[in-house]
Design an enzyme around this catalytic site. Structure first.
Site, mmCIF file in Angstrom:
data_model
loop_
_atom_site.group_PDB
_atom_site.id
_atom_site.type_symbol
_atom_site.label_atom_id
_atom_site.label_comp_id
_atom_site.label_asym_id
_atom_site.label_seq_id
_atom_site.Cartn_x
_atom_site.Cartn_y
_atom_site.Cartn_z
ATOM 1 N N THR A 125 0.817 -1.216 0.000
ATOM 2 C CA THR A 125 0.000 0.000 0.000
ATOM 3 C C THR A 125 0.849 1.265 0.000
ATOM 4 O OG1 THR A 125 -1.476 1.303 1.437
ATOM 5 C CG2 THR A 125 -0.146 -0.342 2.513
ATOM 6 N N TYR A 153 -1.549 -0.305 11.269
ATOM 7 C CA TYR A 153 -1.777 -0.976 9.980
ATOM 8 C C TYR A 153 -0.619 -0.724 9.025
ATOM 9 C CZ TYR A 153 -3.305 -1.388 5.140
ATOM 10 O OH TYR A 153 -3.342 -1.683 3.789
ATOM 11 N N LYS A 157 2.226 -3.286 7.376
ATOM 12 C CA LYS A 157 2.421 -3.493 5.925
ATOM 13 C C LYS A 157 3.863 -3.163 5.532
ATOM 14 C CE LYS A 157 -0.302 -4.427 3.174
ATOM 15 N NZ LYS A 157 -0.746 -5.756 2.656
#
Ligand code: NAD
Ligand code: DAU
Length: 339
Positions: A125, A153, A157
């Site tokens: 992402t 989060y 990632k």
């Protein structure tokens, strides 16, 4: 080709399964998904009818399950979509993000090494780059932008990405990574901005906009993300990172107002609520590398994609109403009651 798609019962993974079945009907697709709150087997109803599709319920962090599946299937390519993906949930409870997003990635790559898989593709992402200031519209994320995460989060990632690159260098695992901006389109779970606003506006319920609604996201229609991943995993250079985005920047308020306009609902539904802690201001992708190396370009503009998306939610009420009637109600009340 025999392709493992993890997280294929979620939003982007499911769209990717359908993209593959349509564009590469000769390939076999196996979907491994734990069916968390975000996974929905109903989404894969049509895929289940294909001979070349198999669904397996399981956790990417469960070593025994993963290794058994690899032994059985002899995969050529592994694409990892499986993740805990919602920033707000990561603020509430970071642990599962670390377990799935980091340890799950490691488990999959260990199996890829053991079974000499031809390509491991990590779906990452743009959030790994942190955010850009609102007053510098000239700045964009490139593949060389340093990692600088904001939420549990995005930190999970980014950790996974670093692990992927470490496996490439240390173990010569053939990997690739795509870092994409915000997706929208069919099968998007209604806890995320666009489907949340569509479903609530349809019910004439208030629309919770965080802060002043001035944060900017770079929206990409999900099918364009699928075509980018497909290109990179088949033709992208090993060990490389490719940014994916289509220069469709909008403030959250612009997005919400566009949805209200399409639905013919009043702006009085907008309710400004307490901001997300650590809220990233602006994401903006520079997709030059994927364009110049692989010829990728997005096909859907935001104006077209958002109309198509609203239409999909109007035509598939049962799909999202089933979700809203379940545990989701409890989630919404917990997350939004004190804002
Ligand atoms: P999603 O939350 O809609 O779906 C995630 C899927 O993964 C669900 O089907 C869930 O059941 C499954 N899953 C979760 N934990 C699992 C586990 N331990 N084992 C197996 N399956 C598990 O997510 P999404 O929005 O479709 O995102 C997919 C991927 O794309 C994620 O890796 C996310 O970080 C990345 N991404 C998303 C966006 C976006 O805008 N949504 C943009 C860029 C990148
Ligand atoms: O950029 C890629 C990322 O996009 C992905 O990695 C994530 O998995 C995906 O969830 C998405 O993250 P965001 O945090 O940008 O998406 P979300 O839909 O949660 O929020 C989009 C913007 O809207 C953000 O600025 C917060 C705001 N927002 C969100 C919700 C849920 C609101 O104002 N109100 C809301 O109720």
């Amino acid at each position: 080709m025999n392709i493992l798609v993890t997280g294929g019962a979620g939003f982007i993974g499911a769209n990717f399964v359908y993209f593959q079945l349509k564009n590469h009907p000769e390939d076999r697709i196996v979907c491994l998904d734990k069916l968390t709150y975000a996974g929905n087997l109903e989404t894969l109803n049509e895929a289940m009818k294909h001979q070349n599709f198999r669904f397996v319920k399981g956790d990417i962090a469960d070593r025994e399950c993963v290794f058994n599946l690899f032994k059985e299937e002899n995969f050529d390519i592994v694409v990892n979509f499986a993740a805990e993906s919602h920033v707000d949930r990561s603020v509430e409870n970071p642990e599962i993000f670390l377990l799935t997003n980091i340890l799950g990635t490691q488990t999959l790559m260990d199996a890829c090494r053991f079974y000499s898989i031809k390509r491991y593709h990590q779906v990452s992402t743009d959030e790994v780059y942190g955010d850009l200031p609102l007053d510098r519209p000239d700045l964009f994320f490139t593949e060389d932008t340093p990692i600088h995460t904001s939420s549990p989060y995005s930190a999970s990632k980014a950790s996974a990405d670093l692990l992927v690159l470490a496996y490439a260098r240390t173990f010569k695992l053939p990997v690739s990574i795509t870092r994409c901006s915000n997706n929208y389109g069919p099968y998007h779970f209604p806890e995320k901005l666009i489907p949340l606003m569509i479903s609530r506006a349809l019910a004439n319920e208030s629309l919770p906009v965080y802060g002043k609604g001035e944060n900017i996201r770079d929206w990409l229609y999900v099918e364009d993300h699928c075509s980018a991943i497909d290109l990179v995993m088949r033709k992208g250079r090993e060990g490389e990172i490719y940014n994916v985005g289509g220069h469709n920047e909008r403030t959250n308020l612009q997005v919400v107002k566009t949805i209200l306009e399409i639905l013919g609902k009043p702006e009085t539904l907008i309710n400004y609520v307490t901001d997300r802690p650590g809220h990233d201001m602006r994401y903006a992708i520079d997709p030059t590398k994927i364009h110049s190396e692989l010829g990728w370009l997005p096909e859907t503009t935001f104006d077209e994609g958002i109309k198509r998306t609203v239409e999909w939610y109007l035509n598939n009420k049962q799909w999202w109403q089933n979700i809203l009637n379940g545990d989701y109600k409890e989630y919404y009340n917990k997350m939004y009651s004190n804002r």
